[in-house]
Design a protein around this motif. Structure first.
Motif, PDB file in Angstrom:
ATOM      1  N   PHE A  12      83.907 -70.056  28.051  1.00 43.43           N
ATOM      2  CA  PHE A  12      84.131 -68.635  27.806  1.00 43.43           C
ATOM      3  C   PHE A  12      84.293 -68.457  26.298  1.00 43.43           C
ATOM      4  N   PHE A  13      83.391 -67.672  25.700  1.00 43.95           N
ATOM      5  CA  PHE A  13      83.414 -67.561  24.238  1.00 43.95           C
ATOM      6  C   PHE A  13      83.187 -66.126  23.803  1.00 43.95           C
ATOM      7  N   SER A  14      83.868 -65.764  22.725  1.00 46.49           N
ATOM      8  CA  SER A  14      83.759 -64.406  22.187  1.00 46.49           C
ATOM      9  C   SER A  14      82.993 -64.425  20.873  1.00 46.49           C
ATOM     10  N   HIS A  15      82.413 -63.281  20.556  1.00 52.81           N
ATOM     11  CA  HIS A  15      81.741 -63.119  19.271  1.00 52.81           C
ATOM     12  C   HIS A  15      82.051 -61.733  18.720  1.00 52.81           C
ATOM     13  N   PRO A  16      81.979 -61.560  17.401  1.00 53.20           N
ATOM     14  CA  PRO A  16      82.415 -60.294  16.802  1.00 53.20           C
ATOM     15  C   PRO A  16      81.607 -59.070  17.194  1.00 53.20           C
ATOM     16  N   ALA A  17      80.267 -59.166  17.195  1.00 54.24           N
ATOM     17  CA  ALA A  17      79.488 -57.941  17.413  1.00 54.24           C
ATOM     18  C   ALA A  17      78.036 -58.264  17.724  1.00 54.24           C
ATOM     19  N   ASP A  18      77.412 -57.399  18.505  1.00 58.04           N
ATOM     20  CA  ASP A  18      75.983 -57.498  18.776  1.00 58.04           C
ATOM     21  C   ASP A  18      75.191 -57.170  17.508  1.00 58.04           C
ATOM     22  N   GLU A  26      74.318 -68.061  17.775  1.00 61.78           N
ATOM     23  CA  GLU A  26      75.205 -68.698  18.760  1.00 61.78           C
ATOM     24  C   GLU A  26      74.776 -68.373  20.191  1.00 61.78           C
ATOM     25  N   MET A  27      74.444 -67.123  20.422  1.00 63.26           N
ATOM     26  CA  MET A  27      73.969 -66.754  21.753  1.00 63.26           C
ATOM     27  C   MET A  27      72.667 -67.483  22.081  1.00 63.26           C
ATOM     28  N   GLY A  28      71.788 -67.559  21.082  1.00 63.46           N
ATOM     29  CA  GLY A  28      70.533 -68.272  21.298  1.00 63.46           C
ATOM     30  C   GLY A  28      70.757 -69.741  21.583  1.00 63.46           C
ATOM     31  N   ARG A  29      71.667 -70.359  20.850  1.00 59.41           N
ATOM     32  CA  ARG A  29      71.922 -71.790  21.061  1.00 59.41           C
ATOM     33  C   ARG A  29      72.521 -72.033  22.440  1.00 59.41           C
ATOM     34  N   THR A  30      73.392 -71.165  22.896  1.00 56.45           N
ATOM     35  CA  THR A  30      73.950 -71.303  24.244  1.00 56.45           C
ATOM     36  C   THR A  30      72.837 -71.256  25.283  1.00 56.45           C
ATOM     37  N   SER A  77      82.735 -65.856   9.888  1.00 56.88           N
ATOM     38  CA  SER A  77      81.642 -66.275   9.003  1.00 56.88           C
ATOM     39  C   SER A  77      81.071 -67.649   9.331  1.00 56.88           C
ATOM     40  N   VAL A  78      81.656 -68.359  10.306  1.00 56.14           N
ATOM     41  CA  VAL A  78      81.237 -69.736  10.604  1.00 56.14           C
ATOM     42  C   VAL A  78      80.879 -69.860  12.081  1.00 56.14           C
ATOM     43  N   GLY A  79      79.640 -70.279  12.350  1.00 58.15           N
ATOM     44  CA  GLY A  79      79.210 -70.465  13.726  1.00 58.15           C
ATOM     45  C   GLY A  79      79.791 -71.737  14.331  1.00 58.15           C
ATOM     46  N   ARG A  80      79.852 -71.751  15.654  1.00 59.66           N
ATOM     47  CA  ARG A  80      80.420 -72.887  16.373  1.00 59.66           C
ATOM     48  C   ARG A  80      79.517 -74.115  16.334  1.00 59.66           C
ATOM     49  N   ASN A  81      80.125 -75.289  16.517  1.00 58.48           N
ATOM     50  CA  ASN A  81      79.403 -76.548  16.626  1.00 58.48           C
ATOM     51  C   ASN A  81      79.209 -76.846  18.113  1.00 58.48           C
ATOM     52  N   PHE A  82      78.001 -76.635  18.618  1.00 57.13           N
ATOM     53  CA  PHE A  82      77.763 -76.797  20.051  1.00 57.13           C
ATOM     54  C   PHE A  82      77.721 -78.262  20.477  1.00 57.13           C
TER      55      PHE A  82
END
Length: 209
Positions: free
Chosen positions: A34-40, A48-52, A142-147
């Protein structure tokens, strides 16, 4: 509200890009990412959405369901998915929760006022089939997650549960793990017939495969 490791993940009902859900029912007998992101329609979130989505098979192999959230509406999410699919060469198949009233974001402590009063920071919750929170991570906007780390952590948790082991720093699947001090040598002999390398009485390494 803060949601802490070991606690039951708060249940909620919400609208998503896949229709309405009740969170605990949606998780079912699986694990959840379950992960949140700031805005569409923002650049880091799009990657991040693409990598998921690109990692769908990896998550499925770990019996883990991804689900995203931002404080935008379902209509905005659905429009954005087209951009994600186009720019990231993928197909978003997991649900994204709409939370325009911040209800779920506040329930899970995803709103950090020093960052934004209305947008969620990049929070991760790994939740097990018993609906217990097993791991949390929080990244700035400002920093994307490490999948790679997210997948490694889920694998480590599942391996730890299945084999009653603890994982050392930088553990990777297939590498040696630690027999917890709570397990006596006598019990360890039956639990780990492959044996172990005793570096110290409190530090016993054994194979995970």
């Amino acid at each position: 509200m803060s949601v802490l490791i070991g606690e039951t993940a708060p249940d909620f009902q919400a609208e998503t890009t896949k229709g309405p859900i009740s969170f605990h029912d949606w998780i079912g007998d699986s694990w959840a990412f379950f992960f949140s992101h700031p805005a569409d329609f923002t650049p880091v979130c799009t990657t991040e959405m693409g990598r998921t989505a690109q990692l769908a098979d990896r998550f499925a192999a770990l019996d883990t369901k991804p689900i995203g959230l931002s404080t935008d509406t379902v209509e905005e999410h659905l429009k954005w998915i087209g951009d994600i699919n186009d720019t990231q060469s993928t197909n978003v198949g997991f649900p994204i929760i709409a939370d325009p009233d911040l209800r779920v974001a506040k329930l899970y402590g995803m709103i950090h006022p020093a960052e934004s009063e209305t947008a969620a920071v990049r929070t991760v919750f790994i939740i097990d089939p018993k609906k217990k929170v097993r791991l949390t991570m929080t990244y700035p906007m400002s920093v994307g997650r490490n999948f790679d780390e997210i997948l490694r952590a889920i694998t480590a948790l599942q391996t730890s549960d299945g084999k009653r082991l603890s994982m050392p720093a930088d553990w990777q699947p297939g590498k040696d793990a630690i027999i917890p001090p709570s397990i006596s040598n006598a019990d360890a002999k039956s639990l780990y017939p492959q044996g172990w390398n005793e570096l110290r009485p409190y530090l016993r390494l054994t194979k995970t495969q």
